[in-house]
Design an enzyme around this catalytic site. Sequence first.
Site, mmCIF file in Angstrom:
data_model
loop_
_atom_site.group_PDB
_atom_site.id
_atom_site.type_symbol
_atom_site.label_atom_id
_atom_site.label_comp_id
_atom_site.label_asym_id
_atom_site.label_seq_id
_atom_site.Cartn_x
_atom_site.Cartn_y
_atom_site.Cartn_z
ATOM 1 N N HIS A 18 -2.762 6.887 3.347
ATOM 2 C CA HIS A 18 -1.354 6.994 3.737
ATOM 3 C C HIS A 18 -0.784 8.310 3.208
ATOM 4 C CE1 HIS A 18 -1.562 3.007 5.146
ATOM 5 N NE2 HIS A 18 -0.801 2.367 4.297
ATOM 6 N N CYS A 51 0.807 -1.224 0.000
ATOM 7 C CA CYS A 51 0.000 0.000 0.000
ATOM 8 C C CYS A 51 0.839 1.272 0.000
ATOM 9 C CB CYS A 51 -0.954 0.011 1.176
ATOM 10 S SG CYS A 51 -0.185 -0.330 2.762
#
Lengths: 341, 341, 341, 341
Positions: free
Chosen positions: B237, B144
């Site tokens: 993120h 990710c």
Amino acid sequence: MKIPVGILGATGSVGQQFIHLLRDHPFFEITALAASERSAGKSYREAVTWFLSTPMPDFVETMTVQTCEPNLPCRIVFSGLDASVAGPIETAFAREGYTVISNARNHRFDEDVPLVIPEVNSNHLALIKHQPYGKGCIITNPNCSTIGLTLAIKPLLDTFGVEALHVVTFQALSGAGYPGVSSLDILDNVIPFISGEEDKMRREPLKILGTLNENRIIPADIKISAQCNRVPVIDGHLECVSVKLKKSTSEDEIIRVWESFRSEAQEKDLPMAPLQPIHYFHESAYPQPKLHRHLDKGMAVSIGRLQTCPVLDYSFTLLSHNTIRGAAGTAILIGEMMVEE
Amino acid sequence: MKIPVGILGATGSVGQQFIHLLRDHPFFEITALAASERSAGKSYREAVTWFLSTPMPDFVETMTVQTCEPNLPCRIVFSGLDASVAGPIETAFAREGYTVISNARNHRFDEDVPLVIPEVNSNHLALIKHQPYGKGCIITNPNCSTIGLTLAIKPLLDTFGVEALHVVTFQALSGAGYPGVSSLDILDNVIPFISGEEDKMRREPLKILGTLNENRIIPADIKISAQCNRVPVIDGHLECVSVKLKKSTSEDEIIRVWESFRSEAQEKDLPMAPLQPIHYFHESAYPQPKLHRHLDKGMAVSIGRLQTCPVLDYSFTLLSHNTIRGAAGTAILIGEMMVEE
Amino acid sequence: MKIPVGILGATGSVGQQFIHLLRDHPFFEITALAASERSAGKSYREAVTWFLSTPMPDFVETMTVQTCEPNLPCRIVFSGLDASVAGPIETAFAREGYTVISNARNHRFDEDVPLVIPEVNSNHLALIKHQPYGKGCIITNPNCSTIGLTLAIKPLLDTFGVEALHVVTFQALSGAGYPGVSSLDILDNVIPFISGEEDKMRREPLKILGTLNENRIIPADIKISAQCNRVPVIDGHLECVSVKLKKSTSEDEIIRVWESFRSEAQEKDLPMAPLQPIHYFHESAYPQPKLHRHLDKGMAVSIGRLQTCPVLDYSFTLLSHNTIRGAAGTAILIGEMMVEE
Amino acid sequence: MKIPVGILGATGSVGQQFIHLLRDHPFFEITALAASERSAGKSYREAVTWFLSTPMPDFVETMTVQTCEPNLPCRIVFSGLDASVAGPIETAFAREGYTVISNARNHRFDEDVPLVIPEVNSNHLALIKHQPYGKGCIITNPNCSTIGLTLAIKPLLDTFGVEALHVVTFQALSGAGYPGVSSLDILDNVIPFISGEEDKMRREPLKILGTLNENRIIPADIKISAQCNRVPVIDGHLECVSVKLKKSTSEDEIIRVWESFRSEAQEKDLPMAPLQPIHYFHESAYPQPKLHRHLDKGMAVSIGRLQTCPVLDYSFTLLSHNTIRGAAGTAILIGEMMVEE
């Protein structure tokens, strides 16, 4: 007989921390609380929105808040004033003979004003004899995110030399004062910007780590990159640092240098001085704001995760309490050091 | 006629995101949900602790969860399996002729397995003809935190060349799966460590940005430093990046290169492809997880705060949705690209 | 041809929600944005601190914010003004012939002003013919915490009669506007007080559930106890309710009455009307703000945990989105209902 | 000479709090730490995930964790065991002559086991002479949410009589143990359910407030309604309470009764006893978990917001620290009281 001290900006975030840290201090006694016109004349209890998680000390509840004029019944003033007003008020106090120890940024880069972390550059205090205030003087402590970083770098600079620093911060909410950051802006979020902060982190360490040459500081020669971010943490600034050294060394040697770092503040066992300024944690997920911010009265710098950095030389993570080590606690330690001398 | 697809690890965090993103998909229809023995035989509603903030689609509620054995009624399986079990299960599916598109890390560095971000290296899909599985095959998508970073770097690499990257992450909770991070560990806190994550960020971009040479990938030659941290953010993120380029350029030119970046996925207007892979924000405090993670179906990378870096060349901040762009969405986009060809 | 509408207080928390909900509305088109002097003359993009997690619609970015004077190019104004200024501004707009649909509390208890939840008391709209404004009029929607509660109580009142209500709220941060609650006050905390809120919850349901008698409302006769609390949740008010009924019944019967509740708004299939105003969840830990606040466009009331109460008769937990169902969405639904008639 | 004590369940959430509170105790010295097989044999430092915000005391770091078998080198054991295993282990220790003071629910409703809050019903300790364990015995402390409530009610019961109680809780995360609540479930959320909790709150106060009659307790006759909710707060249970009294009184009188409440624990000045068990706050937004949970060593109950309740008689809000006052602290205070006698 304790020394009477006043607090400028007593109702703010740093002001509350000053009160908390000075409540049973062996050298100092709070004899004056000063704040803006809006608060003046009220009891401290009425004037303040107390938000520390430790209760307000009883003795300040009924003290009357005064305006920030240089007629307070004390000799030293600790200033937690907002930068929008701090400059001329602090000058006025110095002119009237007060020792002003300030957390505000306004005078930090005045040529004759020392920017001090007692464990790092207490020798810079000699600058004050060049100030034009007679008995009075102004000393400043650095920005909250600078202090932890500079403490971690000082022993590396002395032992190995430092060419470049790269720092990314995770800064706590209390650093923005009160009311500061809206809950709608920060819950479930990160804000990748703090006004003026990156500039402070790039400039302040150079003055602090600089060399005193007669009546001026020659700044250190280190390249510094800083990216500053706000995270939903109440207290404690965490910083991811990478560093390029002048001499090659090892992780063990770096840790040894950190753990053995001591200064005059420790030797004199000053009340606010941490027993050990820098603690290294070998646990893989340490340091953490919630767990380590209160270490050694909130005055220690906690470091962990030292590893080689494929781009610079070494990376590590540090943590320090932003309103204690990063503000009020360092200012008080400056005061203690001046009293000792 | 839609293509029947199955989801391995359907009850997990990435599995839920697969279901959410595939609920009305023009190419694919979910015909099988598979998970661990513990869930098998139950209705999906019973088996799952649904925690996305969008409701569970009606059609999956009564579907029966099956075990992860290669007899599911579908041709493609999307795998959101945990790395502790994914390896052999995915191999078994490939052997039985399934196309396996996996979010697990297990096969990412197999020599004959492409590690793909469709906008970056869809040409690497040619590797699968060297796999020993006959009609079946395994394709992986990256970690990710790697995906957002590599997307941001790709246009810089193509245009200016990249020598070194330095990244510090602020990673969301959903990246740890469910139940994942205890609330007692992360409320009012930052955890400066995610197991295995820094290693993935240092290695994966090199394979993705590498060159396909017959039956293997020659990795890119870039120095990468990564420090990974968990923050109390649900999704999204954020990464503070500094980069050293091979050619000198300007901030305006970099922004232009980012904003004009397009790939085959955009040209073919694939359903999961973002209209514009990279968005640059000129606002001083952007991007932010809460505000920008859903941009362009959660498939865009948002960038802001580009500035010169005194240590490397430029610094910037990027954001991408970790379970959409950083996992299920990229895997689905890989599937769409393969269907188109 | 859509009806031109304006938004008063367009930069605030409710104003942003109005813009979000009206961005593609089949009846209405936003033709005017008005706010305080400070914002007037700026583009909306410059004037606002947008904090919804969905991006600002493109078409408002460049609209110029106007002052709140009754010369806006529209026929209906939706008011999200702060109560400190809303009263006279709304009156001025009504006098000039505008239909004012307000979320502010100022006119809620004016004798000739209806306080309306469309599914509950749309018949009260008849009051406006007694207003002294000619073509113009003022209609108000209730407080955010009142709307969910009153919707849940209405079918119980009609079917069983209600003697007493006891409610304890868990209210979201967006209910306090922007910047509203300081992050330092609410992270890791609950604040057991919201100024004026308990009083609104005790009074407003009585007017809404009251009987229209010619030119006035005879309030309902129900005892209401309310304790209001702020919790660290972004959107969605949760309420723990206990109720004393006039007739005895069963849990199954109560759930049946809730689930079958419909009104003219549903029959006419108005764009903002939820398909089913009240949803009952049988799962033991539902409803939850994060999971259910967006149900049915954010216009549904979610209920769960119905059980016998040893002190009153029954207890249950309800949830509704405070800035959609509890503010802008209900106001828009009032507008839709008026247009239909 | 201090009394040697052991801690069962030493690595858990309540176990950590026992260690923290007993670290410098004048009566007790920790000589044994016991936990599950998984931890046994390890040093405490290795075995535990320490998550209190105060550092782990040095002396426990190197202690070896033992299994929970009744051969520990101590006379008293404090049990923070999980209810899934506590029952038979505690019985085994009592049989071997240990005094077991338990925070687990398993024995709370055994006829011969006292359920004790020292300030409320220390006379119930006389029950232990009817236990079949010879020198050993079992005493339990109540559930975390019960203790604060029952302390607040006790003086009202004694002075005015209490007919009915209605309580809605806002419970902290540490009450669920570790790892307990997933961050994905609680960030930006409230969970309106805690398994078994409402039943405990309805039953436990009746035993605690009951009358000792020879060898049994006749439960108090009070109707109690409870709705229990989890909120994103680390420590400190807040409760909104409404009460129906038998005699009429005034708010001032109720506050007077609370503030003057004292017990034998205060008279004997026991180390863990709060100086004043109940504090009333007149500030409109107090008490708050973040501000008041640590009051009086975390052993005080903070109350505020007393007002007339239109449905019952009075409403108020109370707060107590759930792992200190609500668990380990009360258990230790029981131990101190037994030592004194």
